[in-house]
Scaffold this motif. Structure first.
Motif, PDB file in Angstrom:
ATOM      1  N   ARG A 162       0.827  -1.207   0.000  1.00  0.00           N
ATOM      2  CA  ARG A 162       0.000   0.000   0.000  1.00  0.00           C
ATOM      3  C   ARG A 162       0.861   1.257   0.000  1.00  0.00           C
ATOM      4  NH1 ARG A 162      -2.106  -0.436   4.863  1.00  0.00           N
ATOM      5  NH2 ARG A 162      -0.474   0.915   5.705  1.00  0.00           N
ATOM      6  N   ASP A 163       1.936   1.236   0.797  1.00  0.00           N
ATOM      7  CA  ASP A 163       2.755   2.430   0.954  1.00  0.00           C
ATOM      8  C   ASP A 163       3.549   2.776  -0.299  1.00  0.00           C
ATOM      9  OD1 ASP A 163       1.802   2.615   3.520  1.00  0.00           O
ATOM     10  OD2 ASP A 163       3.578   1.728   4.459  1.00  0.00           O
ATOM     11  N   LEU A 164       3.952   1.772  -1.058  1.00  0.00           N
ATOM     12  CA  LEU A 164       4.806   2.070  -2.214  1.00  0.00           C
ATOM     13  C   LEU A 164       4.080   2.876  -3.284  1.00  0.00           C
ATOM     14  CD1 LEU A 164       4.140   0.073  -4.884  1.00  0.00           C
ATOM     15  CD2 LEU A 164       5.252  -1.624  -3.442  1.00  0.00           C
ATOM     16  N   TYR A 165       2.736   2.900  -3.215  1.00  0.00           N
ATOM     17  CA  TYR A 165       1.978   3.690  -4.196  1.00  0.00           C
ATOM     18  C   TYR A 165       2.099   5.187  -3.961  1.00  0.00           C
ATOM     19  CZ  TYR A 165      -0.034  -0.496  -6.161  1.00  0.00           C
ATOM     20  OH  TYR A 165      -0.181  -1.706  -6.792  1.00  0.00           O
ATOM     21  N   HIS A 166       2.731   5.573  -2.852  1.00  0.00           N
ATOM     22  CA  HIS A 166       2.966   6.993  -2.612  1.00  0.00           C
ATOM     23  C   HIS A 166       4.089   7.534  -3.498  1.00  0.00           C
ATOM     24  CE1 HIS A 166       0.578   6.058   0.947  1.00  0.00           C
ATOM     25  NE2 HIS A 166       0.450   7.346   1.163  1.00  0.00           N
ATOM     26  N   GLY A 167       4.831   6.663  -4.134  1.00  0.00           N
ATOM     27  CA  GLY A 167       5.908   7.072  -5.036  1.00  0.00           C
ATOM     28  C   GLY A 167       5.745   6.410  -6.392  1.00  0.00           C
ATOM     29  N   LYS A 168       6.610   6.778  -7.316  1.00  0.00           N
ATOM     30  CA  LYS A 168       6.495   6.266  -8.687  1.00  0.00           C
ATOM     31  C   LYS A 168       7.118   4.892  -8.859  1.00  0.00           C
ATOM     32  CE  LYS A 168       5.959  10.693 -11.035  1.00  0.00           C
ATOM     33  NZ  LYS A 168       6.430  11.603 -12.085  1.00  0.00           N
ATOM     34  N   VAL A 169       7.592   4.298  -7.770  1.00  0.00           N
ATOM     35  CA  VAL A 169       8.100   2.930  -7.854  1.00  0.00           C
ATOM     36  C   VAL A 169       7.013   1.990  -8.377  1.00  0.00           C
ATOM     37  CG1 VAL A 169       7.539   2.508  -5.422  1.00  0.00           C
ATOM     38  CG2 VAL A 169       9.215   1.056  -6.564  1.00  0.00           C
ATOM     39  N   CYS A 170       5.755   2.317  -8.136  1.00  0.00           N
ATOM     40  CA  CYS A 170       4.652   1.465  -8.596  1.00  0.00           C
ATOM     41  C   CYS A 170       4.546   1.409 -10.116  1.00  0.00           C
ATOM     42  CB  CYS A 170       3.325   1.941  -7.999  1.00  0.00           C
ATOM     43  SG  CYS A 170       2.850   3.631  -8.461  1.00  0.00           S
ATOM     44  N   LEU A 171       5.152   2.395 -10.798  1.00  0.00           N
ATOM     45  CA  LEU A 171       5.106   2.426 -12.264  1.00  0.00           C
ATOM     46  C   LEU A 171       6.322   1.777 -12.903  1.00  0.00           C
ATOM     47  CD1 LEU A 171       3.994   6.128 -12.993  1.00  0.00           C
ATOM     48  CD2 LEU A 171       2.532   4.126 -12.658  1.00  0.00           C
ATOM     49  N   GLN A 172       7.370   1.591 -12.135  1.00  0.00           N
ATOM     50  CA  GLN A 172       8.680   1.296 -12.710  1.00  0.00           C
ATOM     51  C   GLN A 172       9.041  -0.181 -12.728  1.00  0.00           C
ATOM     52  OE1 GLN A 172      10.956   3.852 -10.155  1.00  0.00           O
ATOM     53  NE2 GLN A 172      10.471   5.701 -11.323  1.00  0.00           N
ATOM     54  N   HIS A 173       8.165  -1.035 -12.204  1.00  0.00           N
ATOM     55  CA  HIS A 173       8.490  -2.460 -12.128  1.00  0.00           C
ATOM     56  C   HIS A 173       7.263  -3.306 -12.431  1.00  0.00           C
ATOM     57  CE1 HIS A 173      12.353  -1.453 -10.229  1.00  0.00           C
ATOM     58  NE2 HIS A 173      11.669  -0.563  -9.529  1.00  0.00           N
ATOM     59  N   LYS A 174       7.521  -4.529 -12.844  1.00  0.00           N
ATOM     60  CA  LYS A 174       6.436  -5.465 -13.102  1.00  0.00           C
ATOM     61  C   LYS A 174       5.688  -5.802 -11.815  1.00  0.00           C
ATOM     62  CE  LYS A 174       7.339  -9.034 -15.661  1.00  0.00           C
ATOM     63  NZ  LYS A 174       8.001 -10.218 -16.232  1.00  0.00           N
ATOM     64  N   ALA A 175       4.426  -6.146 -11.974  1.00  0.00           N
ATOM     65  CA  ALA A 175       3.595  -6.464 -10.813  1.00  0.00           C
ATOM     66  C   ALA A 175       4.180  -7.612 -10.001  1.00  0.00           C
ATOM     67  CB  ALA A 175       2.171  -6.805 -11.279  1.00  0.00           C
ATOM     68  N   GLN A 176       4.641  -8.670 -10.680  1.00  0.00           N
ATOM     69  CA  GLN A 176       5.217  -9.810  -9.968  1.00  0.00           C
ATOM     70  C   GLN A 176       6.461  -9.408  -9.176  1.00  0.00           C
ATOM     71  OE1 GLN A 176       4.413  -9.632 -13.241  1.00  0.00           O
ATOM     72  NE2 GLN A 176       4.097 -11.682 -14.121  1.00  0.00           N
ATOM     73  N   HIS A 177       7.257  -8.525  -9.743  1.00  0.00           N
ATOM     74  CA  HIS A 177       8.490  -8.112  -9.081  1.00  0.00           C
ATOM     75  C   HIS A 177       8.190  -7.298  -7.828  1.00  0.00           C
ATOM     76  CE1 HIS A 177      11.060  -8.523 -13.014  1.00  0.00           C
ATOM     77  NE2 HIS A 177      10.444  -9.642 -12.674  1.00  0.00           N
ATOM     78  N   LEU A 178       7.191  -6.443  -7.888  1.00  0.00           N
ATOM     79  CA  LEU A 178       6.807  -5.670  -6.708  1.00  0.00           C
ATOM     80  C   LEU A 178       6.320  -6.601  -5.596  1.00  0.00           C
ATOM     81  CD1 LEU A 178       4.921  -2.679  -8.368  1.00  0.00           C
ATOM     82  CD2 LEU A 178       7.153  -2.592  -7.218  1.00  0.00           C
ATOM     83  N   ALA A 179       5.533  -7.604  -5.973  1.00  0.00           N
ATOM     84  CA  ALA A 179       5.016  -8.542  -4.975  1.00  0.00           C
ATOM     85  C   ALA A 179       6.151  -9.329  -4.321  1.00  0.00           C
ATOM     86  CB  ALA A 179       4.014  -9.500  -5.630  1.00  0.00           C
ATOM     87  N   VAL A 180       7.100  -9.796  -5.114  1.00  0.00           N
ATOM     88  CA  VAL A 180       8.247 -10.523  -4.566  1.00  0.00           C
ATOM     89  C   VAL A 180       9.065  -9.616  -3.650  1.00  0.00           C
ATOM     90  CG1 VAL A 180      10.470 -11.572  -5.147  1.00  0.00           C
ATOM     91  CG2 VAL A 180       8.430 -12.215  -6.433  1.00  0.00           C
ATOM     92  N   ALA A 181       9.273  -8.368  -4.066  1.00  0.00           N
ATOM     93  CA  ALA A 181      10.125  -7.453  -3.304  1.00  0.00           C
ATOM     94  C   ALA A 181       9.536  -7.129  -1.936  1.00  0.00           C
ATOM     95  CB  ALA A 181      10.354  -6.168  -4.098  1.00  0.00           C
ATOM     96  N   VAL A 182       8.221  -6.871  -1.866  1.00  0.00           N
ATOM     97  CA  VAL A 182       7.638  -6.549  -0.555  1.00  0.00           C
ATOM     98  C   VAL A 182       7.632  -7.775   0.352  1.00  0.00           C
ATOM     99  CG1 VAL A 182       6.227  -4.635  -1.423  1.00  0.00           C
ATOM    100  CG2 VAL A 182       5.238  -6.922  -1.332  1.00  0.00           C
ATOM    101  N   LEU A 183       7.508  -8.949  -0.226  1.00  0.00           N
ATOM    102  CA  LEU A 183       7.569 -10.163   0.575  1.00  0.00           C
ATOM    103  C   LEU A 183       8.987 -10.408   1.079  1.00  0.00           C
ATOM    104  CD1 LEU A 183       6.164 -12.582   1.755  1.00  0.00           C
ATOM    105  CD2 LEU A 183       6.320 -13.739  -0.464  1.00  0.00           C
ATOM    106  N   TYR A 184       9.967 -10.227   0.214  1.00  0.00           N
ATOM    107  CA  TYR A 184      11.378 -10.349   0.588  1.00  0.00           C
ATOM    108  C   TYR A 184      11.703  -9.348   1.706  1.00  0.00           C
ATOM    109  CZ  TYR A 184      16.495 -10.495  -0.233  1.00  0.00           C
ATOM    110  OH  TYR A 184      17.863 -10.629  -0.107  1.00  0.00           O
ATOM    111  N   PHE A 185      11.255  -8.126   1.549  1.00  0.00           N
ATOM    112  CA  PHE A 185      11.515  -7.068   2.526  1.00  0.00           C
ATOM    113  C   PHE A 185      10.860  -7.383   3.871  1.00  0.00           C
ATOM    114  CE2 PHE A 185      11.496  -2.126   3.011  1.00  0.00           C
ATOM    115  CZ  PHE A 185      12.510  -2.233   3.948  1.00  0.00           C
ATOM    116  N   SER A 186       9.662  -7.923   3.826  1.00  0.00           N
ATOM    117  CA  SER A 186       8.957  -8.279   5.069  1.00  0.00           C
ATOM    118  C   SER A 186       9.699  -9.365   5.824  1.00  0.00           C
ATOM    119  CB  SER A 186       7.528  -8.741   4.747  1.00  0.00           C
ATOM    120  OG  SER A 186       6.789  -7.720   4.120  1.00  0.00           O
TER     121      SER A 186
END
Length: 260
Positions: A188-212
C-alpha cells in the motif's frame, strides 16, 4: 481542446494558497525534483485517506494512485491542480475497478479531507462547479493516458505468494510473525511514489515479501540448499539485485514521509 484543469482555467476549490504561490526561480531549480516528490507523496496520502473514508478496497485505491502518477509522468505538476487530479483519479478508478462511487460523495469526502477546518460544502453552485471540473478533468486524464487507464497490479500475485510461502514455513513462526500484514502495508505504501510504475507487478510482490521477511529476520526453510532461490520460484525473471533495488526505492518513499 483547452486544458480544463490548468491552474489558470480550472475551478481551484481544492487548492489553497500554498499550492498556488509563486516560488523564487533559483529555489525551484535547486529543489525541483525533491519538492515534486513531496507533493506527490502528500497528494497520494490525501487520496488514500479519502479512499478509506469512501470505503474503497485496496485495488481501486491502487489504481487511483497509478492513474495519478501516470498523469504526472506526462504532465508538469505546476500546470495542474494535483488535488483535483487526485480526486478525479479516485472517481475514475472506481469506474475502472467497478466499485462505482457517487460523484457527490467523492467531492464531499475529498473536500472534507482536504479542508478539515472548514464546514462541509453546502453551496449547490460550488458542488456544480466541482462536478463540472471533475468531468473535464476526467476527459483530460483519459486523453493524456491514451484512454488506457488499466495496469496489472501486484495484489493477486502477493496473495498467491503469501499463501504458498505460508505453506512452506513453520506454522508457529508464520502465525506469530506479522509477515502478511507487513507485506500488505508495504504494498500500500509504495503507491505513494512512482516505484509502482517502474516495475512489473510480480516483481513488486516478490520485493515486498522479501523485505517483510528481512525485517523480521525470517529465512525460508531450506532455501540455502535448494537449486532455485524461493523468489525465483515465484518470478523466474527477477534477480536479487532487482529486489534490492525495489526495496531501496520503497525506503526512499518512507524517507519522504520523514521530510513532510
Amino acid at each position: 481542446m483547452a486544458a480544463p484543469s490548468r491552474r489558470k482555467d480550472h475551478h481551484t476549490l481544492m487548492s489553497d494558497s500554498k499550492t498556488a504561490r509563486t516560488e523564487d526561480p533559483s529555489t525551484r531549480r535547486r529543489s525541483h525534483h525533491h519538492e515534486e516528490e513531496l507533493v506527490h507523496f502528500r497528494i497520494v496520502r490525501f487520496m488514500m485517506e479519502s479512499g478509506i473514508k469512501l470505503r474503497m478496497t485496496s485495488v481501486p485505491m491502487a489504481t487511483a494512485a497509478i492513474i495519478y502518477h501516470r498523469f504526472f509522468s506526462v504532465c508538469r505538476l505546476q500546470d495542474y491542480d494535483p488535488y483535483l487530479i487526485g480526486m478525479t483519479a479516485i472517481s475514475l478508478a472506481s469506474k475502472v475497478e467497478e466499485e462505482h462511487l457517487k460523484i457527490r460523495d467523492v467531492i464531499n469526502v475529498c473536500y472534507r479531507t482536504r479542508h478539515m477546518d472548514k464546514p462541509p460544502l453546502e453551496s449547490q453552485t460550488e458542488l456544480a462547479d466541482l462536478r463540472q471540473a471533475m468531468a473535464s478533468c476526467e476527459l483530460l486524464i483519459m486523453r493524456v493516458l491514451g484512454f488506457n487507464v488499466t495496469k496489472e497490479l501486484p495484489h493477486k500475485y502477493l496473495l498467491h505468494y503469501l499463501k504458498t510461502l505460508g505453506d512452506w514455513m513453520d506454522a508457529s513462526v508464520w502465525n506469530r510473525t506479522p509477515i502478511r500484514d507487513t507485506a500488505w502495508a508495504m504494498l500500500r505504501d509504495l503507491y505513494h511514489g512512482k516505484v509502482c510504475l517502474q516495475h512489473k507487478a510480480q516483481h513488486l510482490a516478490v520485493a515486498v515479501l522479501y523485505f517483510s521477511l528481512l525485517c523480521y529476520g525470517i529465512e525460508v526453510p531450506l532455501n540455502n540448499q535448494a537449486e532455485t532461490e524461493w523468489w525465483k520460484v515465484f518470478s523466474d525473471d527477477i534477480s536479487e539485485e532487482q529486489i534490492k533495488n525495489i526495496i531501496e526505492q520503497i525506503m526512499d518513499v518512507y524517507d519522504l514521509e520523514k521530510r513532510l
